[in-house]
Scaffold this active site. Structure first.
Site, PDB file in Angstrom:
ATOM      1  N   GLY A  77      -6.954 -13.880  20.065  1.00  0.00           N
ATOM      2  CA  GLY A  77      -7.388 -14.882  21.041  1.00  0.00           C
ATOM      3  C   GLY A  77      -6.233 -15.518  21.784  1.00  0.00           C
ATOM      4  O   GLY A  77      -5.119 -15.007  21.794  1.00  0.00           O
TER       5      GLY A  77
ATOM      6  N   GLU B  40      -2.853 -12.121  30.274  1.00  0.00           N
ATOM      7  CA  GLU B  40      -2.947 -10.857  31.026  1.00  0.00           C
ATOM      8  C   GLU B  40      -2.584  -9.635  30.173  1.00  0.00           C
ATOM      9  O   GLU B  40      -3.053  -8.536  30.441  1.00  0.00           O
ATOM     10  CB  GLU B  40      -2.065 -10.907  32.277  1.00  0.00           C
ATOM     11  CG  GLU B  40      -2.744 -11.524  33.481  1.00  0.00           C
ATOM     12  CD  GLU B  40      -4.016 -10.782  33.912  1.00  0.00           C
ATOM     13  OE1 GLU B  40      -4.039  -9.537  33.909  1.00  0.00           O
ATOM     14  OE2 GLU B  40      -5.012 -11.456  34.239  1.00  0.00           O
ATOM     15  N   GLY B  41      -1.748  -9.826  29.160  1.00  0.00           N
ATOM     16  CA  GLY B  41      -1.430  -8.703  28.264  1.00  0.00           C
ATOM     17  C   GLY B  41      -2.685  -8.213  27.564  1.00  0.00           C
ATOM     18  O   GLY B  41      -2.990  -7.007  27.549  1.00  0.00           O
ATOM     19  N   HIS B  42      -3.442  -9.156  26.990  1.00  0.00           N
ATOM     20  CA  HIS B  42      -4.706  -8.788  26.347  1.00  0.00           C
ATOM     21  C   HIS B  42      -5.665  -8.160  27.371  1.00  0.00           C
ATOM     22  O   HIS B  42      -6.328  -7.164  27.096  1.00  0.00           O
ATOM     23  CB  HIS B  42      -5.392 -10.021  25.769  1.00  0.00           C
ATOM     24  CG  HIS B  42      -4.635 -10.725  24.679  1.00  0.00           C
ATOM     25  ND1 HIS B  42      -4.131 -11.990  24.826  1.00  0.00           N
ATOM     26  CD2 HIS B  42      -4.308 -10.344  23.425  1.00  0.00           C
ATOM     27  CE1 HIS B  42      -3.537 -12.372  23.706  1.00  0.00           C
ATOM     28  NE2 HIS B  42      -3.611 -11.385  22.836  1.00  0.00           N
TER      29      HIS B  42
ATOM     30  N   GLN C 121      -2.233 -12.278   7.623  1.00  0.00           N
ATOM     31  CA  GLN C 121      -0.994 -11.716   8.166  1.00  0.00           C
ATOM     32  C   GLN C 121       0.063 -12.786   8.418  1.00  0.00           C
ATOM     33  O   GLN C 121       1.136 -12.484   8.925  1.00  0.00           O
ATOM     34  CB  GLN C 121      -1.274 -10.892   9.428  1.00  0.00           C
ATOM     35  CG  GLN C 121      -1.715 -11.698  10.635  1.00  0.00           C
ATOM     36  CD  GLN C 121      -2.194 -10.789  11.761  1.00  0.00           C
ATOM     37  OE1 GLN C 121      -3.219 -10.138  11.661  1.00  0.00           O
ATOM     38  NE2 GLN C 121      -1.437 -10.726  12.849  1.00  0.00           N
TER      39      GLN C 121
ATOM     40  N   LYS D 127       3.869  -4.151  23.217  1.00  0.00           N
ATOM     41  CA  LYS D 127       4.552  -5.415  22.920  1.00  0.00           C
ATOM     42  C   LYS D 127       4.814  -5.522  21.409  1.00  0.00           C
ATOM     43  O   LYS D 127       5.857  -5.983  20.979  1.00  0.00           O
ATOM     44  CB  LYS D 127       3.673  -6.559  23.427  1.00  0.00           C
ATOM     45  CG  LYS D 127       3.834  -7.885  22.771  1.00  0.00           C
ATOM     46  CD  LYS D 127       5.006  -8.620  23.329  1.00  0.00           C
ATOM     47  CE  LYS D 127       5.091 -10.072  22.890  1.00  0.00           C
ATOM     48  NZ  LYS D 127       4.395 -10.426  21.680  1.00  0.00           N
ATOM     49  N   ASP D 128       3.825  -5.115  20.608  1.00  0.00           N
ATOM     50  CA  ASP D 128       3.960  -5.096  19.146  1.00  0.00           C
ATOM     51  C   ASP D 128       4.106  -3.635  18.718  1.00  0.00           C
ATOM     52  O   ASP D 128       3.202  -3.039  18.121  1.00  0.00           O
ATOM     53  CB  ASP D 128       2.743  -5.754  18.504  1.00  0.00           C
ATOM     54  CG  ASP D 128       2.592  -7.201  18.950  1.00  0.00           C
ATOM     55  OD1 ASP D 128       3.259  -8.067  18.370  1.00  0.00           O
ATOM     56  OD2 ASP D 128       1.842  -7.456  19.917  1.00  0.00           O
TER      57      ASP D 128
ATOM     58  N   VAL E 156       2.904  -6.189  29.272  1.00  0.00           N
ATOM     59  CA  VAL E 156       2.699  -6.986  30.493  1.00  0.00           C
ATOM     60  C   VAL E 156       3.638  -8.192  30.416  1.00  0.00           C
ATOM     61  O   VAL E 156       3.711  -8.872  29.382  1.00  0.00           O
ATOM     62  CB  VAL E 156       1.235  -7.435  30.622  1.00  0.00           C
ATOM     63  CG1 VAL E 156       1.046  -8.295  31.866  1.00  0.00           C
ATOM     64  CG2 VAL E 156       0.318  -6.217  30.679  1.00  0.00           C
TER      65      VAL E 156
ATOM     66  N   SER F 246       2.744 -13.608  25.699  1.00  0.00           N
ATOM     67  CA  SER F 246       2.419 -13.796  24.283  1.00  0.00           C
ATOM     68  C   SER F 246       1.645 -15.098  24.148  1.00  0.00           C
ATOM     69  O   SER F 246       1.934 -16.075  24.861  1.00  0.00           O
ATOM     70  CB  SER F 246       3.711 -13.881  23.461  1.00  0.00           C
ATOM     71  OG  SER F 246       3.448 -14.436  22.186  1.00  0.00           O
TER      72      SER F 246
HETATM   73  P1  AMP Z   1      -2.414 -10.689  19.494  1.00  0.00           P
HETATM   74  O1  AMP Z   1      -3.580 -11.477  19.998  1.00  0.00           O
HETATM   75  O2  AMP Z   1      -1.090 -11.313  19.789  1.00  0.00           O
HETATM   76  O3  AMP Z   1      -2.589 -10.264  18.058  1.00  0.00           O
HETATM   77  O4  AMP Z   1      -2.399  -9.343  20.327  1.00  0.00           O
HETATM   78  C1  AMP Z   1      -3.548  -8.538  20.435  1.00  0.00           C
HETATM   79  C2  AMP Z   1      -3.170  -7.254  21.121  1.00  0.00           C
HETATM   80  O5  AMP Z   1      -2.658  -7.542  22.414  1.00  0.00           O
HETATM   81  C3  AMP Z   1      -2.084  -6.465  20.378  1.00  0.00           C
HETATM   82  O6  AMP Z   1      -2.394  -5.082  20.432  1.00  0.00           O
HETATM   83  C4  AMP Z   1      -0.854  -6.793  21.183  1.00  0.00           C
HETATM   84  O7  AMP Z   1       0.145  -5.800  21.109  1.00  0.00           O
HETATM   85  C5  AMP Z   1      -1.424  -6.883  22.582  1.00  0.00           C
HETATM   86  N1  AMP Z   1      -0.526  -7.660  23.434  1.00  0.00           N
HETATM   87  C6  AMP Z   1      -0.046  -8.908  23.199  1.00  0.00           C
HETATM   88  N2  AMP Z   1       0.799  -9.278  24.182  1.00  0.00           N
HETATM   89  C7  AMP Z   1       0.857  -8.242  25.053  1.00  0.00           C
HETATM   90  C8  AMP Z   1       1.572  -8.004  26.271  1.00  0.00           C
HETATM   91  N3  AMP Z   1       2.392  -8.898  26.783  1.00  0.00           N
HETATM   92  N4  AMP Z   1       1.386  -6.814  26.887  1.00  0.00           N
HETATM   93  C9  AMP Z   1       0.560  -5.881  26.360  1.00  0.00           C
HETATM   94  N5  AMP Z   1      -0.145  -6.042  25.211  1.00  0.00           N
HETATM   95  C10 AMP Z   1       0.002  -7.203  24.565  1.00  0.00           C
END
Ligand code: AMP
Length: 293
Positions: free
Chosen positions: A35, A39-41, A65, A154-155, A181, A190
């Site tokens: 959540g 824009e990455g999500h 985690q 990113k991860d 992104v 992030s």
């Molecule tokens: P998170 O909510 O941080 O656990 O991320 C969920 C998913 O979004 C994971 O697969 C991350 O790698 C991806 N994600 C997070 N930030 C970015 C970003 N800046 N660009 C691309 N994917 C992202």
């Protein structure tokens, strides 16, 4: 008028929904997130809606985690804004379970534990982190038996471990890894960027700047990882609010330190910037000297 995604908080409900879609011949994509969507999500969501006919976004801040000294309590939880962000994107369902729905016993008593790819980088400095990630994603794959899943580079270490998990445990799901992104100044998007005050936000650009410096010397022909790492560390040192945690170059297949810049490497770094622990990386092709940030 666009209708927002259907919201499920229970396992039985979302599973029945996905089964019904698949029985009707639909293909299903899953986008697991914690959540505080940015824009990455949303880029992962777009990749899913382009590749499948139904997209399920999961929003779950997975307690297992986080280690006890990490930011589980303060992690941003912004469901309403997240649903708004998804409303124009042809997302069919959002799965947003509470911790008691996912872990009725407080934690899973059987875990998925990686034995490769986790000995370096985040796996080294966050013991138990990838056990929590693998366990929750395995549960999500069982709850939502999707055809495809979408993760961000990113991860990068997480994505590699999950790809390996899906392969080794025979989940019938295709794992897609999507590009990073970034904000206009290069900072990787992030959810934790929300923790930064304005000074910290300005200095957080250090991570992508350091990678860009590394990219430059690699393009100029530098082959020694130690030399490239020194260039990146020197760059980080110019930012007083940035405390580096690791700066590494690893083989992209094994995540073992690479002494020289090989054909498929990953330059990865982590740093504390004020209250936020931030990570970033770039993919390095040591043969062509090209780097993808
Ligand atoms: P998170 O909510 O941080 O656990 O991320 C969920 C998913 O979004 C994971 O697969 C991350 O790698 C991806 N994600 C997070 N930030 C970015 C970003 N800046 N660009 C691309 N994917 C992202």
């Amino acid at each position: 008028m666009s209708v927002g995604p259907q919201l499920f908080e229970d396992i039985d409900g979302v599973r029945a929904y996905v089964r019904k879609c698949q029985a009707a011949g639909e293909s299903v994509g899953i986008v697991p997130t914690m959540g505080a969507l940015h824009e990455g999500h949303l880029s992962l969501v777009r990749a899913s809606t382009a590749a499948t006919t139904r997209t399920v976004v999961t929003i779950f801040v997975n307690p297992t985690q986080f280690s006890p000294d990490e930011d589980l309590a303060s992690y941003p939880r912004t469901l309403e804004a997240d649903l708004n962000a998804l409303s124009g994107l042809a997302v069919d369902a959002v799965f947003h379970p509470g911790p008691e729905e996912m872990y009725p016993d407080g934690d899973a008593l059987i875990h998925v534990v990686p034995s490769v790819l986790d000995k370096n980088l985040c796996g080294l400095v966050r013991p138990g982190h990838f056990r929590g990630v693998c366990t929750v994603v395995a549960k999500l794959f069982n709850i939502i038996p999707a055809d495809q899943a979408f993760f961000g580079r990113k991860d990068a270490q997480q994505a590699a471990i999950l790809k390996r998990m899906a392969n080794d445990l025979n989940f019938p799901i295709r794992i897609n890894i999507c590009p990073i992104v970034r904000e206009a100044d290069g900072l990787a998007m992030s959810s934790r960027n929300k923790y930064l005050n304005s000074d910290e936000r300005m200095q957080a650009v250090a991570l992508s700047r350091a990678l860009a410096k590394g990219k430059q010397v690699i393009a100029d022909g530098e082959q020694s990882s130690a030399s490239v790492i020194k260039v990146m560390r020197d760059c980080l040192a110019e930012f007083v609010l940035v405390q580096p945690e690791y700066v590494s170059i690893v083989d992209f297949d094994t995540f073992v330190d690479a002494e020289t810049i090989g054909p498929s490497c990953l330059a990865a770094l982590a740093a504390q910037v004020g209250p936020a622990r931030l990570i970033d990386n770039m993919q390095v092709n040591g043969v062509t000297g090209e780097c993808e940030m």
